[in-house]
Design an enzyme around this catalytic site. Structure first.
Site, PDB file in Angstrom:
ATOM      1  NE  ARG A 168      -4.254  -1.317  -0.154  1.00 38.54           N
ATOM      2  CZ  ARG A 168      -4.784  -2.153  -1.380  1.00 38.54           C
ATOM      3  NH1 ARG A 168      -3.372  -2.869  -2.162  1.00 38.54           N
ATOM      4  NH2 ARG A 168      -5.892  -3.052  -0.743  1.00 38.54           N
ATOM      5  CD  GLU A 222      -2.758   3.227  -5.525  1.00 38.84           C
ATOM      6  OE1 GLU A 222      -1.960   2.939  -5.405  1.00 38.84           O
ATOM      7  OE2 GLU A 222      -3.751   2.302  -5.679  1.00 38.84           O
ATOM      8  CG  HIS A 254      -2.364  -0.234  -6.929  1.00 34.14           C
ATOM      9  ND1 HIS A 254      -3.806   0.048  -6.178  1.00 34.14           N
ATOM     10  CD2 HIS A 254      -2.734  -1.983  -6.961  1.00 34.14           C
ATOM     11  CE1 HIS A 254      -3.141  -1.008  -5.034  1.00 34.14           C
ATOM     12  NE2 HIS A 254      -3.528  -2.000  -5.646  1.00 34.14           N
TER      13      HIS A 254
HETATM   14  C1  DGY Z   1      -5.719  -6.670  -2.832  1.00 30.93           C
HETATM   15  O1  DGY Z   1      -5.913  -7.246  -3.557  1.00 30.93           O
HETATM   16  O2  DGY Z   1      -5.729  -5.547  -2.100  1.00 30.93           O
HETATM   17  C2  DGY Z   1      -4.676  -5.085  -4.637  1.00 30.93           C
HETATM   18  O3  DGY Z   1      -4.652  -4.164  -4.089  1.00 30.93           O
HETATM   19  C3  DGY Z   1      -6.092  -4.909  -5.996  1.00 30.93           C
HETATM   20  O4  DGY Z   1      -5.120  -6.626  -6.452  1.00 30.93           O
END
Ligand code: DGY
Length: 323
Positions: free
Chosen positions: A242, A271, A289
């Site tokens: 993250r 983001e 992402h």
């Molecule tokens: C998640 O699933 O947490 C991701 O960041 C998106 O793939």
């Protein structure tokens, strides 16, 4: 008996949406425009299940609306820091996520960023596209060898373990990890991995540091200026976890001033609004992402949400229940 009403906040792979249509009274988001807080509140008021994703902030204010009909939130994503879990619990909402199915693809992106950063791939790509490449020469764009180096993983859950397998068996890398909840000893032994007691110890020893901890208040700016200064000048930082785990301003400074050699980032603080300080740096590889972004994985994630809500509506315990 009427079908449960389900609201899906973003566009999902077509084959999963078809199944949702067959099973539920479903409201899809065909324009794929992010829903507002008011729209999310309305969905909680009018649907039996809300199926959000990692970019939908389900804050205390949204979850706290009066007259909720929804009983379950089936998050499309393994991370659920978009949801105020304590408030969801307080309101008796069941929350599920989508673990396991995105493990390999996310670990692949982490490995991709590691290789891109080590071998200066983003910079090289830009050079060629800008028609600035003047030809091969022995000292041009030298990066760092990956094979045999040390990979330090902060957080050693499923995705980190998958990355460790790829790095260890594919690239002969030595694995270090730091995690307050280490996995079974067998997993550690198979990877010949070593546990670091502190993040500081790992940062000092690793050639590559990859982040795999959850987001949220507890890990916000876990990687800050002080910790970046502990890394080796030849080291690379990889983040597929993250964005807010890393203090962006501190990382930009570290990259500019050469405290570390490079970074590979798939996630960003705030983001999709990326700190402009990253944009002109040659020693950072930036991806939008993409961790779980393969056809197979996104279909599997959708199916996993469907399994969770199907269990819930059948009166059973959904297998990926978070609260
Ligand atoms: C998640 O699933 O947490 C991701 O960041 C998106 O793939």
């Amino acid at each position: 008996m009427s079908k449960p009403k389900v609201v899906v906040t973003r566009k999902w792979p077509a084959e999963v949406e078809e199944q949702l249509k067959a099973l539920y009274d479903v409201q899809l988001n065909e324009n794929d425009i992010q829903m507002t807080a008011d729209e999310l509140k309305e969905a909680l008021r009018t649907a039996d299940a809300l199926l959000p994703t990692v970019t939908d902030p389900l804050t205390a204010e949204v979850l706290g609306i009066e007259g909720k009909r929804a009983k379950i939130i089936g998050n499309f994503g393994v991370g659920y820091n978009n949801i105020d879990i304590n408030i969801a619990k307080k309101h008796g909402l069941v929350v599920t996520n989508t673990p396991e199915v995105l493990t390999d693809c996310t670990a692949d992106i982490a490995m991709l960023l590691l290789l891109m950063s080590a071998r200066r791939a983003a910079e090289g790509n830009r050079l060629v596209r800008d028609q600035q490449w003047t030809g091969w020469r022995p000292t041009h764009m030298l990066g760092q060898k990956v094979t045999g180096k040390t990979l330090g993983l902060i957080g050693f859950g499923r995705i980190a373990q998958a990355m460790a397998r790829k790095a260890h068996y594919g690239f002969g890398m030595k694995i270090l990890f730091c995690d307050p909840y280490p996995p079974a000893q067998q997993i550690i032994d198979d990877l010949q991995a070593s546990r670091c007691e502190t993040i500081e110890e790992l940062l000092t020893e690793a050639n590559f540091v990859s982040l795999h901890c959850p987001g949220g208040d507890a890990t916000r700016h876990l990687i800050n200026e002080k910790r970046l200064q502990l890394m080796r000048p030849s080291a690379h930082l990889i983040n597929t976890a993250r964005g807010d785990v890393v203090d962006s301003k501190a990382l930009i400074k570290a990259l500019k001033e050469g405290w570390i050699a490079g970074a590979g980032l798939d996630v960003f603080e705030g983001e999709p609004n990326i700190d402009p300080g990253f944009l002109n740096l040659d020693n950072v590889a930036l991806l939008p992402h993409l961790g779980s972004a393969t056809e197979e994985t996104r279909v599997a994630m959708g199916n996993r949400v469907m399994e969770n809500i199907a269990a819930f509506f059948a009166g059973l315990e959904p297998k990926d229940r978070v609260v």
